[in-house]
Motif scaffolding. Structure first.
Motif, short mmCIF file in Angstrom:
data_model
loop_
_atom_site.label_atom_id
_atom_site.label_comp_id
_atom_site.label_asym_id
_atom_site.label_seq_id
_atom_site.Cartn_x
_atom_site.Cartn_y
_atom_site.Cartn_z
N ARG A 153 -17.16 -12.86 2.53
CA ARG A 153 -17.10 -13.06 1.07
C ARG A 153 -16.93 -11.74 0.33
N THR A 154 -17.58 -10.70 0.80
CA THR A 154 -17.60 -9.42 0.08
C THR A 154 -16.69 -8.36 0.67
N GLU A 155 -16.26 -8.57 1.91
CA GLU A 155 -15.49 -7.52 2.59
C GLU A 155 -14.10 -7.27 2.01
N PRO A 156 -13.34 -8.30 1.60
CA PRO A 156 -11.99 -8.02 1.11
C PRO A 156 -11.94 -7.03 -0.05
N ALA A 157 -12.91 -7.08 -0.94
CA ALA A 157 -12.89 -6.19 -2.11
C ALA A 157 -13.06 -4.74 -1.71
N VAL A 158 -13.92 -4.46 -0.72
CA VAL A 158 -14.08 -3.06 -0.31
C VAL A 158 -12.96 -2.63 0.63
N ARG A 159 -12.41 -3.57 1.41
CA ARG A 159 -11.25 -3.23 2.23
C ARG A 159 -10.08 -2.77 1.37
N ASP A 160 -10.00 -3.30 0.17
CA ASP A 160 -8.91 -2.92 -0.72
C ASP A 160 -8.92 -1.42 -1.02
N ALA A 161 -10.11 -0.80 -0.93
CA ALA A 161 -10.20 0.65 -1.17
C ALA A 161 -9.42 1.45 -0.15
N LEU A 162 -9.05 0.84 0.98
CA LEU A 162 -8.29 1.52 2.02
C LEU A 162 -6.79 1.38 1.82
N SER A 163 -6.38 0.64 0.79
CA SER A 163 -4.95 0.41 0.56
C SER A 163 -4.31 1.63 -0.09
N ASP A 165 -2.31 1.73 -2.67
CA ASP A 165 -2.40 1.67 -4.13
C ASP A 165 -3.77 2.15 -4.61
N ALA A 166 -4.83 1.73 -3.92
CA ALA A 166 -6.17 2.13 -4.34
C ALA A 166 -6.38 3.62 -4.17
N ILE A 167 -5.87 4.17 -3.08
CA ILE A 167 -6.04 5.61 -2.85
C ILE A 167 -5.21 6.40 -3.84
N ARG A 168 -3.99 5.93 -4.11
CA ARG A 168 -3.17 6.60 -5.13
C ARG A 168 -3.89 6.59 -6.48
N TRP A 169 -4.51 5.47 -6.83
CA TRP A 169 -5.24 5.38 -8.10
C TRP A 169 -6.37 6.41 -8.16
N GLN A 170 -7.06 6.62 -7.05
CA GLN A 170 -8.14 7.60 -7.05
C GLN A 170 -7.63 8.97 -7.46
N TYR A 171 -6.41 9.31 -7.05
CA TYR A 171 -5.86 10.62 -7.36
C TYR A 171 -5.28 10.70 -8.78
N LEU A 172 -4.77 9.60 -9.31
CA LEU A 172 -3.99 9.68 -10.55
C LEU A 172 -4.73 9.22 -11.80
N HIS A 173 -5.77 8.39 -11.64
CA HIS A 173 -6.40 7.88 -12.86
C HIS A 173 -7.07 9.02 -13.63
N GLY A 174 -6.94 8.95 -14.94
CA GLY A 174 -7.57 9.94 -15.82
C GLY A 174 -6.85 11.27 -15.88
N VAL A 175 -5.73 11.42 -15.16
CA VAL A 175 -5.03 12.70 -15.10
C VAL A 175 -3.92 12.71 -16.16
N ASN A 176 -3.96 13.70 -17.04
CA ASN A 176 -2.98 13.74 -18.13
C ASN A 176 -1.61 14.24 -17.69
N ARG A 177 -1.57 14.94 -16.54
CA ARG A 177 -0.28 15.42 -16.02
C ARG A 177 -0.17 15.02 -14.55
N PRO A 178 0.12 13.74 -14.31
CA PRO A 178 0.14 13.24 -12.93
C PRO A 178 1.22 13.91 -12.07
N ASN A 194 -6.65 4.75 7.85
CA ASN A 194 -6.13 3.52 8.44
C ASN A 194 -5.72 3.70 9.90
N ARG A 195 -6.20 4.78 10.54
CA ARG A 195 -6.01 4.90 11.98
C ARG A 195 -6.66 3.70 12.67
N PRO A 196 -6.16 3.30 13.84
CA PRO A 196 -6.75 2.14 14.53
C PRO A 196 -8.26 2.29 14.69
N GLY A 197 -8.99 1.30 14.20
CA GLY A 197 -10.44 1.29 14.31
C GLY A 197 -11.16 2.00 13.19
N ASN A 198 -10.45 2.79 12.38
CA ASN A 198 -11.13 3.56 11.34
C ASN A 198 -11.59 2.68 10.19
#
Length: 291
Positions: A153-163, A165-178, A194-198
């Motif tokens: 029930r709860t795992e898909p939402a945290v797995r999304d942090a490995l995508s 798009d989510a990782i790109r967002w971590q770097y770009l959000h709030g940045v005025n000169r992306p 996303n290495r096997p097993g990671n």
């Protein structure tokens, strides 16, 4: 050209990668990275500081170039990552040091300080949280839900942090000169987590993150008792650990130096390296002049 040495050490049977630079007789500065990055996040900061400081920047197990043993071989908790960091520093003969903490690096840094307060000469926190006010609720809600009830029930939402798009967002959000943020950063982070097993490594740490807020009262007591010099320099646009988390340090450390950098996000070094490096050089030099 500043020489940055890329080394490995064996700690508890696992290979730990670390970057080292600067004269060994200079004051030590330990850089502790956050999710989903590695010591690579300090690749530009290290040369900016290595003329004055002896810098050690490890990759936590499960990240970067360090080993990533499966969770049935190594128990991935913030306590165990602290054990590895503590053992690495002892092996390298680093007994007293300033510590720079970001994201996951913070709960490791706080544990190091609680275990040996005399070892810490100063703290630099860049989106390294120690107060409830720092948590941006919408970001952290899935993490708390997963920690409380890990499962389908709860795992898909945290797995999304490995995508990607989510990782790109971590770097770009709030940045005025992306355009200043190198796309290789999120591409490399995405590839490594996303290495096997990671995925199981990262899920274990998501689940264990809930052990960190209960530690905060001890961290605050450490701050009040020892009045460790502290510099908080955060991106004003960080939507993971918000600016209130930076301001909160002054509650227990009235002399803390706090800077909220306009146009900066969670990975502030990618867009505002010179600003951060300037604050650090001034702060550390005033505390412990370099040799």
């Amino acid at each position: 050209m500043v020489e940055v040495r890329h080394r490995y050490a064996t700690v508890g049977g696992h290979r730990v990668f670390y970057r080292e630079a600067g004269p060994r007789e200079a004051p030590a500065l330990v850089l502790l990275h956050g999710f989903p990055s590695s010591s690579r996040m300090f690749r530009h900061l290290i040369p900016a500081l290595a003329d004055r400081f002896h810098i050690i920047a490890p990759d936590h197990l499960g990240f970067g170039n360090s080993d990533a043993p499966p969770p049935d071989v190594f128990t991935y908790t913030f306590d165990s990552l602290t054990d590895v960091t503590e053992a690495l520093l002892a092996q390298l003969g680093i007994a007293r040091y300033a510590v720079y903490v970001q994201d996951y690096g913070a709960p490791i840094g706080w544990r190091l300080a609680l275990r040996d307060p005399a070892a810490i000469t100063a703290v630099i926190t860049q989106s390294g949280n120690a107060y409830e006010e720092g948590f941006v609720p919408d970001f952290w809600k899935p993490v708390w839900a997963y920690a409380e009830d890990p499962g389908p029930r709860t795992e898909p939402a945290v797995r999304d942090a490995l995508s990607l798009d989510a990782i790109r967002w971590q770097y770009l959000h709030g940045v005025n000169r992306p355009e200043l943020v190198d796309p290789d950063t999120w591409a490399a982070d995405h590839r490594e987590v996303n290495r096997p097993g990671n995925d199981l490594v990262q899920l274990a740490l998501f689940g264990d993150y809930a052990t960190n807020p209960p530690l905060y009262p001890q961290v605050h007591a450490y701050f009040r008792e020892h009045q460790v010099p502290l510099l908080a320099v955060w991106g004003a646009g960080d939507e993971i650990f918000g600016p209130d988390g930076a301001r909160a340090f002054t509650r227990d450390l009235p002399d803390a130096e706090v800077h909220l950098v306009p146009g900066g996000g969670h990975f502030l070094l990618e867009s505002h390296l010179d600003t951060v490096a300037g604050y650090i050089r001034g702060f550390l030099t005033a505390i412990e002049p370099p040799v």
